[in-house]
Design an enzyme around this catalytic site. Sequence first.
Site, PDB file in Angstrom:
ATOM      1  N   ASP A  91     -25.698 -37.817   1.934  1.00 23.84           N
ATOM      2  CA  ASP A  91     -26.078 -38.634   0.791  1.00 23.84           C
ATOM      3  C   ASP A  91     -27.054 -39.714   1.215  1.00 23.84           C
ATOM      4  O   ASP A  91     -27.134 -40.084   2.394  1.00 23.84           O
ATOM      5  CB  ASP A  91     -24.852 -39.242   0.113  1.00 23.84           C
ATOM      6  CG  ASP A  91     -24.100 -40.232   0.997  1.00 23.84           C
ATOM      7  OD1 ASP A  91     -23.965 -39.981   2.212  1.00 23.84           O
ATOM      8  OD2 ASP A  91     -23.634 -41.260   0.465  1.00 23.84           O
ATOM      9  N   GLU A 156     -21.060 -41.599   2.261  1.00 23.47           N
ATOM     10  CA  GLU A 156     -21.153 -42.701   3.212  1.00 23.47           C
ATOM     11  C   GLU A 156     -21.895 -43.890   2.631  1.00 23.47           C
ATOM     12  O   GLU A 156     -21.541 -45.053   2.894  1.00 23.47           O
ATOM     13  CB  GLU A 156     -21.851 -42.220   4.492  1.00 23.47           C
ATOM     14  CG  GLU A 156     -21.674 -43.155   5.689  1.00 23.47           C
ATOM     15  CD  GLU A 156     -22.714 -44.266   5.762  1.00 23.47           C
ATOM     16  OE1 GLU A 156     -22.513 -45.216   6.548  1.00 23.47           O
ATOM     17  OE2 GLU A 156     -23.740 -44.197   5.036  1.00 23.47           O
TER      18      GLU A 156
END
Length: 464
Positions: A91, A156
């Site tokens: 991400d 994250e």
Amino acid sequence: MADTVQYDTYFKENRERHLQELQAFLSIPSISSLPSHQADMERAAKWLTTELMAAGMENAIVLQTAGHPVVYAEWLNAPDKPTVLIYGHYDVQPVDPLALWDTPPFEPTIRDEKLYARGATDDKGQLFMHIKAIEALMACRGELPVNIKVCFEGEEEIASPHFEAFVAENQDLLAADVVVISDTPLWEAGQPAIYYGLKGLCGLQIDLRGQKEDLHSGFFGGLVHNPLHAMAQLLASLVAEDGRIAIEGFYDDVKSLSEEEKTAFARIPYDAEATRESLGVESLFGEPEYSALERNWARPTLDINGMWGGFQGEGTKTVIPAEAHAKITCRLVDGQVPERILEKIEQHLQKHKPAGMTVSTSWLPGKASPYSTPVSHPAIQAAARAYIATYGAEPLYTRVGGTIPAVEVFHRLMHLPIVLMGFGMPDENYHAPNEHFYLVNFDTGLRTICCFLDEIAGLTSING
């Protein structure tokens, strides 16, 4: 077993293809914080499983969580060899402000041997390197020197809210001897660094209330305490003028740096004056008895991240607001426990609340404990030898003031040593417009990862 020359040749011969594949990966706008990109998150996860299988990994699957999925794959055909768990995150951060990008953030562009795109260095580019290192070893040798599992997370950048539950439920699946993460920078060009310590994190929101509703400042001025004034007083009580945190018991559990670490810090080529100039401030600030590096890496901090209340539009509104709010976070060091620190902050707030005010608090998500690994650990030293072999320089052993939630989770739940060996650069604009990745470190990093896996394979004991 093939020597390093063979996979060096492989990387050179396949460089253009590898960069094209990385650009395809970077073109997927996998922004975890925006619900509109849910389909892109799924697409990025599936893209990774295809690449992992093509590289030679087995059982590459997308595992669903309560949030964005985790990608898992394994290659477990090296009997009596250690198992390395490779962690990364696919991400990325949002791209705002878009107008400051020289080229579109999801249209990867190479300029001056730098690859520009959101996620180029944090963390898609560095994650991708591990896949290509596996591919090269499999192509050149037909096998890997160690057993490998990969765990690529999709949250994250939003503080990994579901990762702890995922690890807790999948400890057998993720069982390994060591975790390796490439999500950190080199110290500077040509100078690798191994980060052996991370700070922990905790935070809370403070809600301060006075009267039952907003009041006209002419009719009621001088009769009630203004919650915004009261919030300013309350927040000011948290930190002394010299930067020391003024909360009773805040430092009770802090473990002091050893003399060896202080000596090591002093040897690091850190220019505090250059930092001051680059930040555009008149002076650096903090506990005067500690150096700038010690304050940043090994002393806890408390920061006000935001405060609001009352009228904030254009012009004037002569009002006494009924409430005020603030958010604070603390970066924690060895010995400190997030929950204990939050309790001490709450006790301080209640003790020092201004007259006529009620104070309530709520803990913010994303708590993490501090983490450190001894630099003498065999896995850390294996990484050092790999860096020396490829960069020709002994790595610096450093801490960092930031937090990687997955590190603390792996350490606390699975008691695994973690090797943070990154290949980014401090000036690559991660989380900012024009994020980029120096391709010289892409090339050298691929070789370093291969060397590291060979070094791990040669350890007689990974636990020292």
